[in-house]
Design a protein around this motif. Structure first.
Motif, PDB file in Angstrom:
ATOM      1  N   GLY A 338       2.514  10.805   8.891  1.00 20.23           N
ATOM      2  CA  GLY A 338       2.216   9.480   9.439  1.00 20.23           C
ATOM      3  C   GLY A 338       1.806   8.443   8.397  1.00 20.23           C
ATOM      4  N   ILE A 339       1.747   8.823   7.129  1.00 18.18           N
ATOM      5  CA  ILE A 339       1.330   7.859   6.095  1.00 18.18           C
ATOM      6  C   ILE A 339       2.460   7.713   5.076  1.00 18.18           C
ATOM      7  CG2 ILE A 339      -0.470   7.233   4.413  1.00 18.18           C
ATOM      8  CD1 ILE A 339      -2.334   9.236   5.817  1.00 18.18           C
ATOM      9  N   HIS A 340       2.843   6.469   4.804  1.00 21.91           N
ATOM     10  CA  HIS A 340       3.953   6.241   3.874  1.00 21.91           C
ATOM     11  C   HIS A 340       3.554   6.665   2.455  1.00 21.91           C
ATOM     12  CE1 HIS A 340       7.166   4.272   1.679  1.00 21.91           C
ATOM     13  NE2 HIS A 340       7.778   4.066   2.838  1.00 21.91           N
ATOM     14  N   ALA A 341       4.514   7.261   1.733  1.00 22.35           N
ATOM     15  CA  ALA A 341       4.228   7.761   0.379  1.00 22.35           C
ATOM     16  C   ALA A 341       3.742   6.653  -0.559  1.00 22.35           C
ATOM     17  CB  ALA A 341       5.474   8.425  -0.188  1.00 22.35           C
ATOM     18  N   HIS A 342       4.232   5.420  -0.340  1.00 20.41           N
ATOM     19  CA  HIS A 342       3.770   4.317  -1.199  1.00 20.41           C
ATOM     20  C   HIS A 342       2.293   4.009  -0.947  1.00 20.41           C
ATOM     21  CE1 HIS A 342       8.081   2.672  -1.946  1.00 20.41           C
ATOM     22  NE2 HIS A 342       7.749   3.636  -2.767  1.00 20.41           N
ATOM     23  N   ASP A 343       1.872   4.133   0.316  1.00 19.31           N
ATOM     24  CA  ASP A 343       0.443   3.925   0.623  1.00 19.31           C
ATOM     25  C   ASP A 343      -0.390   5.024  -0.023  1.00 19.31           C
ATOM     26  OD1 ASP A 343       0.873   1.631   2.127  1.00 19.31           O
ATOM     27  OD2 ASP A 343       1.308   2.784   3.947  1.00 19.31           O
ATOM     28  N   VAL A 344       0.100   6.243   0.059  1.00 17.58           N
ATOM     29  CA  VAL A 344      -0.621   7.368  -0.558  1.00 17.58           C
ATOM     30  C   VAL A 344      -0.801   7.075  -2.042  1.00 17.58           C
ATOM     31  CG1 VAL A 344      -0.524   9.838  -1.130  1.00 17.58           C
ATOM     32  CG2 VAL A 344       0.312   9.050   1.100  1.00 17.58           C
ATOM     33  N   SER A 345       0.293   6.708  -2.668  1.00 17.68           N
ATOM     34  CA  SER A 345       0.277   6.493  -4.106  1.00 17.68           C
ATOM     35  C   SER A 345      -0.629   5.320  -4.491  1.00 17.68           C
ATOM     36  CB  SER A 345       1.724   6.307  -4.538  1.00 17.68           C
ATOM     37  OG  SER A 345       1.814   5.678  -5.718  1.00 17.68           O
ATOM     38  N   SER A 346      -0.600   4.220  -3.704  1.00 18.64           N
ATOM     39  CA  SER A 346      -1.419   3.085  -4.143  1.00 18.64           C
ATOM     40  C   SER A 346      -2.898   3.320  -3.856  1.00 18.64           C
ATOM     41  CB  SER A 346      -0.896   1.753  -3.603  1.00 18.64           C
ATOM     42  OG  SER A 346      -1.131   1.674  -2.242  1.00 18.64           O
ATOM     43  N   ILE A 347      -3.233   4.081  -2.837  1.00 20.36           N
ATOM     44  CA  ILE A 347      -4.663   4.377  -2.603  1.00 20.36           C
ATOM     45  C   ILE A 347      -5.174   5.350  -3.674  1.00 20.36           C
ATOM     46  CG2 ILE A 347      -6.320   5.410  -1.000  1.00 20.36           C
ATOM     47  CD1 ILE A 347      -4.556   4.222   1.249  1.00 20.36           C
ATOM     48  N   LEU A 348      -4.330   6.297  -4.044  1.00 22.56           N
ATOM     49  CA  LEU A 348      -4.743   7.230  -5.114  1.00 22.56           C
ATOM     50  C   LEU A 348      -4.990   6.474  -6.421  1.00 22.56           C
ATOM     51  CD1 LEU A 348      -2.415  10.346  -4.585  1.00 22.56           C
ATOM     52  CD2 LEU A 348      -4.845  10.177  -4.065  1.00 22.56           C
ATOM     53  N   ASP A 349      -4.188   5.437  -6.649  1.00 28.16           N
ATOM     54  CA  ASP A 349      -4.340   4.644  -7.871  1.00 28.16           C
ATOM     55  C   ASP A 349      -5.751   4.054  -7.988  1.00 28.16           C
ATOM     56  OD1 ASP A 349      -3.377   3.263 -10.250  1.00 28.16           O
ATOM     57  OD2 ASP A 349      -3.462   1.454  -9.020  1.00 28.16           O
ATOM     58  N   GLU A 350      -6.315   3.712  -6.849  1.00 29.27           N
ATOM     59  CA  GLU A 350      -7.692   3.168  -6.879  1.00 29.27           C
ATOM     60  C   GLU A 350      -8.669   4.191  -7.444  1.00 29.27           C
ATOM     61  OE1 GLU A 350      -8.578   1.745  -2.935  1.00 29.27           O
ATOM     62  OE2 GLU A 350      -6.778   0.477  -2.960  1.00 29.27           O
ATOM     63  N   SER A 351      -8.319   5.478  -7.314  1.00 33.42           N
ATOM     64  CA  SER A 351      -9.186   6.522  -7.877  1.00 33.42           C
ATOM     65  C   SER A 351      -8.707   6.983  -9.246  1.00 33.42           C
ATOM     66  CB  SER A 351      -9.217   7.727  -6.933  1.00 33.42           C
ATOM     67  OG  SER A 351      -9.598   7.347  -5.662  1.00 33.42           O
ATOM     68  N   GLY A 352      -7.794   6.227  -9.836  1.00 30.56           N
ATOM     69  CA  GLY A 352      -7.326   6.564 -11.191  1.00 30.56           C
ATOM     70  C   GLY A 352      -6.275   7.660 -11.232  1.00 30.56           C
ATOM     71  N   ILE A 353      -5.665   7.953 -10.057  1.00 36.65           N
ATOM     72  CA  ILE A 353      -4.681   9.056  -9.992  1.00 36.65           C
ATOM     73  C   ILE A 353      -3.271   8.468  -9.942  1.00 36.65           C
ATOM     74  CG2 ILE A 353      -3.932  11.091  -8.684  1.00 36.65           C
ATOM     75  CD1 ILE A 353      -6.810  10.924  -7.344  1.00 36.65           C
TER      76      ILE A 353
END
Ligand code: C6P
Length: 403
Positions: A338-353
């Protein structure tokens, strides 16, 4: 790692000290491009600072030094995959290597079949589509099993006397599947077809011995194996390369030029027209040397452990779909339901991932999987279990935000 500890290896990669959004950077996108050790960075700087000159042209000291360094880079890369240096053509990367084969070799091939698979990267698909259109060839594809391996059940039908070329990815950049290229190359040869391996995700991570695999061509990129961007290689069997026409024409690839005709240089220079990427080539050679010093077996083992650790952790999480077989190279593609991969990736970026989300240049594979894209974490020699733990924590945070 036996020869060097993880800490020693990480120290070779200055970028790993960076902070992103104030957090320790966790780089999990080495399948897109790897980070570079100081040895590679310094080698490039050394060339520009101390012996910058063109190769194969001057007979003065600087040019001789540049030529020696550029040629010995071919030796280093060749020895990594057990090839002869004359069989190693430096290109811009895997994409150019595969285009080179599709043009120079493909142009002689008419009326027959090219066999690919549904897990190919676009660079091992689109050049063959173009060749098929030009030369009246038919494209055929291996299907995939439910767990993301090549479906070999109809291989005897797929490879037959009409097959001219079989071109397959060695390791899938999405599924992590390691394909049995040696076995398939043997069947291709029994049917007088040529076998080409796209080893962009193979050479950096697993042992590749072209003599043992008995492939006719093998393509790979320097930037995915600790080297610079804009440089890569095509391995080709000498006897086939000698018969092929050059891909590009101009300086350096010639032996003699008259007003109306020309003859070609020896291998591999016949396929390296114009001033090459000299600094890139030198850096590529140092990267190959670095991999040999660590030992490809050690790299393979390290990745096997880390990918298993990551697989188990992701598998324990709710609402995570993982793609690809359990036995895989060092990457994991997945979706949080239910979560788009781009959203996953950009939220992870906030944590430096740093992970990649999208179709990974494999749109037909995404269609086969029935998804628009997925998220991918890919590992290399500098990643450790702490990186995986940070990823898992980051993913829990993504789930919390989207709840
Ligand atoms: N895959 C990825 O993130 P180049 O861009 O020429 O260096 O490599 C092309 C290529 C070919 N085959 C495979 C299996 C690959 O994985 C790649 C590059 C990157 O997966 C960028 S799309």
């Amino acid at each position: 790692m036996k020869l060097l500890s993880m800490n020693e290896i990480r120290e070779d990669f200055p970028i790993l000290n960076r902070k992103i959004n104030g957090k320790r950077m966790v780089y999990l996108d080495s399948a897109a491009t790897s980070q570079k050790p100081v040895q590679v960075i310094k080698a490039i700087e050394d060339y520009y600072r101390n012996y910058n000159a063109n190769v194969h042209r001057g007979i003065y000291q600087l040019s001789v030094e540049a030529t020696e360094a550029y040629e010995s880079a071919h030796d280093e890369v060749a020895s990594l995959i057990n090839a002869n240096p004359e069989e190693i053509i430096f290109t811009k990367g895997t994409t150019e290597s595969l285009n080179l084969v599709a043009y120079s070799l493909g142009n002689r091939i008419r009326d027959g079949e090219i066999l690919l698979s549904k897990m190919e990267h676009h660079s091992n698909l689109v050049p063959w589509q173009q060749l098929a259109k030009r030369n009246n060839l038919k494209l055929k594809f291996f299907d995939l099993t439910d767990d993301g391996e090549l479906d070999l059940s109809n291989i005897d039908e797929l490879i037959n006397k009409n097959t001219k070329i079989v071109s397959l990815t060695h390791v899938s950049n999405v599924l992590g599947t390691i394909n049995p290229v040696k076995e398939i190359a043997k069947i291709a040869h029994e049917n007088n077809a040529l076998f080409i391996a796209d080893s962009a995700q193979g050479v950096p991570h697993i042992e590749v011995n072209v003599k043992n695999l008995d492939v006719d061509f093998l393509a790979f990129s320097g930037h995915k194996m600790l080297g610079p961007t804009g440089i890569g290689a095509l391995y080709g069997k000498k006897e086939i390369l000698e018969e092929m026409d050059p891909f590009m024409f101009g300086g350096d690839m010639i032996r003699e030029v008259k007003l109306n005709e020309s003859t070609w240089n020896t291998l591999p220079w016949k396929f390296e027209a114009g001033t090459p990427n000299i600094s890139g080539g030198i850096g590529f050679g140092v990267a190959a040397k670095y991999i040999k010093r660590i030992g490809i077996d050690n790299i393979e083992n390290h990745e096997k452990n880390i990918v298993k650790y990551a697989y188990d952790k992701l598998n324990e999480m709710d609402n995570v779909e993982i793609y690809g077989p359990e036995k895989r190279s060092g990457l994991i593609s997945f979706n949080l339901k239910g979560i788009h991969a781009h959203d996953v990736s950009s939220i992870l970026d906030e944590s430096g991932i740093a992970i990649r989300g999208g179709h990974h240049c494999c749109m037909p594979l995404m269609e086969h999987l029935g998804i628009a894209g997925n998220a991918r974490a890919s590992f290399y020699i500098y990643n450790n279990e702490e990186d995986v733990d940070t990823l898992v924590k980051g993913l829990e945070e993504v789930k919390r935000i989207f709840k």
